[in-house]
Design an enzyme around this catalytic site. Sequence first.
Site, PDB file in Angstrom:
ATOM      1  N   LYS A   1      -7.073   3.278  -2.582  1.00  0.00           N
ATOM      2  CA  LYS A   1      -7.373   3.237  -1.147  1.00  0.00           C
ATOM      3  C   LYS A   1      -7.559   4.664  -0.650  1.00  0.00           C
ATOM      4  O   LYS A   1      -6.816   5.566  -1.041  1.00  0.00           O
ATOM      5  CB  LYS A   1      -6.217   2.525  -0.433  1.00  0.00           C
ATOM      6  CG  LYS A   1      -6.270   2.528   1.078  1.00  0.00           C
ATOM      7  CD  LYS A   1      -5.085   1.725   1.644  1.00  0.00           C
ATOM      8  CE  LYS A   1      -4.940   1.913   3.144  1.00  0.00           C
ATOM      9  NZ  LYS A   1      -3.784   1.176   3.694  1.00  0.00           N
TER      10      LYS A   1
ATOM     11  N   ASP B   1       0.870  -1.186   0.000  1.00  0.00           N
ATOM     12  CA  ASP B   1       0.000   0.000   0.000  1.00  0.00           C
ATOM     13  C   ASP B   1       0.904   1.233   0.000  1.00  0.00           C
ATOM     14  O   ASP B   1       1.502   1.567   1.030  1.00  0.00           O
ATOM     15  CB  ASP B   1      -0.900   0.011   1.242  1.00  0.00           C
ATOM     16  CG  ASP B   1      -1.933  -1.122   1.264  1.00  0.00           C
ATOM     17  OD1 ASP B   1      -1.725  -2.131   0.552  1.00  0.00           O
ATOM     18  OD2 ASP B   1      -2.925  -1.006   2.006  1.00  0.00           O
TER      19      ASP B   1
ATOM     20  N   LYS C   1     -10.389   0.199  -1.537  1.00  0.00           N
ATOM     21  CA  LYS C   1     -10.168  -0.049  -0.107  1.00  0.00           C
ATOM     22  C   LYS C   1     -10.412   1.212   0.715  1.00  0.00           C
ATOM     23  O   LYS C   1      -9.611   2.142   0.668  1.00  0.00           O
ATOM     24  CB  LYS C   1      -8.738  -0.560   0.122  1.00  0.00           C
ATOM     25  CG  LYS C   1      -8.379  -0.784   1.598  1.00  0.00           C
ATOM     26  CD  LYS C   1      -6.974  -1.361   1.737  1.00  0.00           C
ATOM     27  CE  LYS C   1      -6.521  -1.382   3.192  1.00  0.00           C
ATOM     28  NZ  LYS C   1      -5.161  -1.952   3.352  1.00  0.00           N
TER      29      LYS C   1
END
Length: 259
Positions: free
Chosen positions: A167, A102, A201
């Site tokens: 995300k 990430d 996400k």
Amino acid sequence: MTDLKASSLRALKLMDLTTLNDDDTDEKVIALCHQAKTPVGNTAAICIYPRFIPIARKTLKEQGTPEIRIATVTNFPHGNDDIDIALAETRAAIAYGADEVDVVFPYRALMAGNEQVGFDLVKACKEACAAANVLLKVIIETGELKDEALIRKASEISIKAGADFIKTSTGKVAVNATPESARIMMEVIRDMGVEKTVGFKPAGGVRTAEDAQKYLAIADELFGADWADARHYRFGASSLLASLLKALGHGDGKSASSY
């Protein structure tokens, strides 16, 4: 099974159970691995700092859940615009054995009008990840971007540069995931026609079974009920797990963490 129970079971299996605290230790990460194996199924992944990947890998194997994926973070949480550093950190995370990275998008550079550095940074990290069969999630920090046009732009740039997931947040700023920003980001996935290959996400601030139900409802509305599987949807959270388990009839809903 009630609607809340059904959505809670879905959400649990989509969780990236997270600890990203300055005082993390091997013991805390081992405990996180144990928590990821629940009476009603495993979380999709755990998300930890890179240095803890080896102990997590060992623990997950020893407890009989080697399929739980290990995600980590790079260029985190600052989202600086130094591509060399972001790439070096991403390569190091891969070397540690991450299944997923990430990376934080250089959101301040975008706010200052520089779209290119974000594209180049994500593209470089994607090339490193793709070579190692590692998933790349790009954190755009919606709570700092604030503006819908900027949230949309950061999402588009990340997807064009190769993001496997977009995300919302690091969980380290004042405003993290919101249903409003989630909808904007998922609409970009829809509008670009990339829902088969790009996931979403929300992270930070998704704390209750009811919260998770709201976020899943947006995904179901936009893409149908079958889209939000572990390849297309994750929740970045820690305290959420206790609430989900309580909704499913396990535990008291209390959690030690606040992510």
